[in-house]
Design a protein around this motif. Sequence first.
Motif, PDB file in Angstrom:
ATOM      1  N   GLU A 185     -16.547 -26.797  -9.724  1.00  0.00           N
ATOM      2  CA  GLU A 185     -15.804 -26.490  -8.498  1.00  0.00           C
ATOM      3  C   GLU A 185     -14.419 -27.138  -8.497  1.00  0.00           C
ATOM      4  OE1 GLU A 185     -18.218 -27.782  -5.225  1.00  0.00           O
ATOM      5  OE2 GLU A 185     -19.667 -26.155  -5.475  1.00  0.00           O
ATOM      6  N   GLN A 186     -14.236 -28.170  -9.315  1.00  0.00           N
ATOM      7  CA  GLN A 186     -12.971 -28.904  -9.383  1.00  0.00           C
ATOM      8  C   GLN A 186     -11.994 -28.297 -10.394  1.00  0.00           C
ATOM      9  OE1 GLN A 186     -12.743 -31.606  -7.204  1.00  0.00           O
ATOM     10  NE2 GLN A 186     -14.763 -30.858  -6.613  1.00  0.00           N
ATOM     11  N   LEU A 187     -12.435 -27.335 -11.188  1.00  0.00           N
ATOM     12  CA  LEU A 187     -11.643 -26.819 -12.294  1.00  0.00           C
ATOM     13  C   LEU A 187     -10.922 -25.521 -11.955  1.00  0.00           C
ATOM     14  CD1 LEU A 187     -14.244 -27.358 -15.160  1.00  0.00           C
ATOM     15  CD2 LEU A 187     -12.387 -28.874 -14.467  1.00  0.00           C
ATOM     16  N   TRP A 188      -9.711 -25.377 -12.464  1.00  0.00           N
ATOM     17  CA  TRP A 188      -8.957 -24.137 -12.324  1.00  0.00           C
ATOM     18  C   TRP A 188      -9.166 -23.240 -13.536  1.00  0.00           C
ATOM     19  CZ3 TRP A 188      -5.782 -22.326  -8.433  1.00  0.00           C
ATOM     20  CH2 TRP A 188      -5.591 -23.198  -7.357  1.00  0.00           C
ATOM     21  N   ILE A 189      -9.237 -23.851 -14.690  1.00  0.00           N
ATOM     22  CA  ILE A 189      -9.356 -23.107 -15.946  1.00  0.00           C
ATOM     23  C   ILE A 189     -10.507 -23.700 -16.738  1.00  0.00           C
ATOM     24  CG2 ILE A 189      -8.242 -22.545 -18.141  1.00  0.00           C
ATOM     25  CD1 ILE A 189      -5.569 -22.705 -16.704  1.00  0.00           C
ATOM     26  N   GLY A 190     -11.348 -22.839 -17.289  1.00  0.00           N
ATOM     27  CA  GLY A 190     -12.462 -23.303 -18.105  1.00  0.00           C
ATOM     28  C   GLY A 190     -13.630 -23.767 -17.251  1.00  0.00           C
ATOM     29  N   HIS A 191     -14.695 -24.144 -17.932  1.00  0.00           N
ATOM     30  CA  HIS A 191     -15.890 -24.616 -17.228  1.00  0.00           C
ATOM     31  C   HIS A 191     -16.762 -25.440 -18.174  1.00  0.00           C
ATOM     32  CE1 HIS A 191     -17.278 -20.964 -19.288  1.00  0.00           C
ATOM     33  NE2 HIS A 191     -18.464 -21.533 -19.303  1.00  0.00           N
ATOM     34  N   PHE A 192     -17.597 -26.261 -17.596  1.00  0.00           N
ATOM     35  CA  PHE A 192     -18.609 -26.983 -18.361  1.00  0.00           C
ATOM     36  C   PHE A 192     -19.886 -26.170 -18.334  1.00  0.00           C
ATOM     37  CE2 PHE A 192     -15.725 -30.469 -17.522  1.00  0.00           C
ATOM     38  CZ  PHE A 192     -15.788 -31.204 -18.693  1.00  0.00           C
ATOM     39  N   GLU A 193     -20.663 -26.292 -19.384  1.00  0.00           N
ATOM     40  CA  GLU A 193     -21.968 -25.639 -19.430  1.00  0.00           C
ATOM     41  C   GLU A 193     -22.907 -26.459 -20.305  1.00  0.00           C
ATOM     42  OE1 GLU A 193     -21.881 -22.139 -22.623  1.00  0.00           O
ATOM     43  OE2 GLU A 193     -20.245 -21.953 -21.176  1.00  0.00           O
ATOM     44  N   LEU A 194     -24.166 -26.126 -20.193  1.00  0.00           N
ATOM     45  CA  LEU A 194     -25.204 -26.790 -20.976  1.00  0.00           C
ATOM     46  C   LEU A 194     -25.915 -25.718 -21.782  1.00  0.00           C
ATOM     47  CD1 LEU A 194     -26.780 -29.473 -21.463  1.00  0.00           C
ATOM     48  CD2 LEU A 194     -28.315 -28.734 -19.633  1.00  0.00           C
ATOM     49  N   TRP A 195     -25.929 -25.890 -23.093  1.00  0.00           N
ATOM     50  CA  TRP A 195     -26.625 -24.931 -23.931  1.00  0.00           C
ATOM     51  C   TRP A 195     -28.121 -25.174 -23.817  1.00  0.00           C
ATOM     52  CZ3 TRP A 195     -23.203 -24.856 -28.955  1.00  0.00           C
ATOM     53  CH2 TRP A 195     -22.091 -24.045 -28.711  1.00  0.00           C
ATOM     54  N   SER A 196     -28.839 -24.174 -23.348  1.00  0.00           N
ATOM     55  CA  SER A 196     -30.267 -24.321 -23.065  1.00  0.00           C
ATOM     56  C   SER A 196     -31.093 -24.582 -24.317  1.00  0.00           C
ATOM     57  CB  SER A 196     -30.799 -23.088 -22.335  1.00  0.00           C
ATOM     58  OG  SER A 196     -30.614 -21.938 -23.124  1.00  0.00           O
ATOM     59  N   SER A 197     -30.698 -24.032 -25.442  1.00  0.00           N
ATOM     60  CA  SER A 197     -31.499 -24.196 -26.662  1.00  0.00           C
ATOM     61  C   SER A 197     -31.401 -25.592 -27.256  1.00  0.00           C
ATOM     62  CB  SER A 197     -31.089 -23.165 -27.711  1.00  0.00           C
ATOM     63  OG  SER A 197     -29.731 -23.357 -28.068  1.00  0.00           O
ATOM     64  N   SER A 198     -30.258 -26.261 -27.065  1.00  0.00           N
ATOM     65  CA  SER A 198     -30.052 -27.556 -27.726  1.00  0.00           C
ATOM     66  C   SER A 198     -29.834 -28.726 -26.775  1.00  0.00           C
ATOM     67  CB  SER A 198     -28.848 -27.469 -28.664  1.00  0.00           C
ATOM     68  OG  SER A 198     -27.684 -27.175 -27.910  1.00  0.00           O
ATOM     69  N   GLY A 199     -29.531 -28.446 -25.504  1.00  0.00           N
ATOM     70  CA  GLY A 199     -29.242 -29.519 -24.563  1.00  0.00           C
ATOM     71  C   GLY A 199     -27.848 -30.108 -24.743  1.00  0.00           C
ATOM     72  N   ILE A 200     -26.980 -29.401 -25.450  1.00  0.00           N
ATOM     73  CA  ILE A 200     -25.622 -29.894 -25.684  1.00  0.00           C
ATOM     74  C   ILE A 200     -24.721 -29.471 -24.524  1.00  0.00           C
ATOM     75  CG2 ILE A 200     -23.581 -29.647 -27.156  1.00  0.00           C
ATOM     76  CD1 ILE A 200     -25.489 -29.433 -29.538  1.00  0.00           C
ATOM     77  N   LEU A 201     -23.970 -30.446 -23.998  1.00  0.00           N
ATOM     78  CA  LEU A 201     -23.010 -30.209 -22.932  1.00  0.00           C
ATOM     79  C   LEU A 201     -21.657 -29.909 -23.575  1.00  0.00           C
ATOM     80  CD1 LEU A 201     -22.707 -30.678 -19.703  1.00  0.00           C
ATOM     81  CD2 LEU A 201     -21.459 -32.688 -20.454  1.00  0.00           C
ATOM     82  N   LEU A 202     -20.927 -28.953 -23.018  1.00  0.00           N
ATOM     83  CA  LEU A 202     -19.620 -28.616 -23.577  1.00  0.00           C
ATOM     84  C   LEU A 202     -18.700 -28.068 -22.506  1.00  0.00           C
ATOM     85  CD1 LEU A 202     -19.449 -25.131 -24.999  1.00  0.00           C
ATOM     86  CD2 LEU A 202     -21.712 -26.078 -24.584  1.00  0.00           C
ATOM     87  N   PHE A 203     -17.423 -28.070 -22.844  1.00  0.00           N
ATOM     88  CA  PHE A 203     -16.393 -27.439 -22.024  1.00  0.00           C
ATOM     89  C   PHE A 203     -15.970 -26.185 -22.765  1.00  0.00           C
ATOM     90  CE2 PHE A 203     -11.968 -26.581 -20.972  1.00  0.00           C
ATOM     91  CZ  PHE A 203     -11.998 -26.630 -19.589  1.00  0.00           C
ATOM     92  N   ARG A 204     -15.845 -25.053 -22.042  1.00  0.00           N
ATOM     93  CA  ARG A 204     -15.484 -23.781 -22.673  1.00  0.00           C
ATOM     94  C   ARG A 204     -14.359 -23.111 -21.892  1.00  0.00           C
ATOM     95  NH1 ARG A 204     -19.095 -19.333 -25.101  1.00  0.00           N
ATOM     96  NH2 ARG A 204     -20.819 -20.602 -24.391  1.00  0.00           N
TER      97      ARG A 204
END
Length: 166
Positions: free
Chosen positions: A86-105
Amino acid sequence: MLDHDDQADDAAPIDMLEAYYAAHGWEHERHDDEIIATVKGSWASYELRALWREEDSVLQFLCFPDIKVTDDRRATIYEAIGLVNEQLWIGHFELWSSSGILLFRHAAMIDGGDDSVLSLSAAELLVESAIEECERFYPVFQFVLWGGKSPREALAAALVETQGEA
């Protein structure tokens, strides 16, 4: 070194990112339409990964802040991700369900057909904004995972701006 005043300020997307990484002295590795780099931030080392899809004219940019989430913490992290996004203008964070890895995309559409190019300023914006957002919100995820804070408490604590000098 890349120069803002250089007339040849545009290059194919992966070529531009490769030149940008080299100019900063960042370790990087290229494979056809993909480039991977590693950069040290204040909280962690980040893996930067860019993939060029020529058929769609899309450059997908990923930044991995070296956070892996265990199954028992996923619901809480999903809530934190929602609040952070909600704080971001561009891009987003997500969690890959298969591996549990957090990333920004973030994805950038680059129109130009066979002659698609990425400008130096666009490359800087893409890379630096991803790193800045990971640096800005890394504490939120750590507070939730290791500090025992709720997502709302973690966000509030991480976004407190200090005033004055210590």
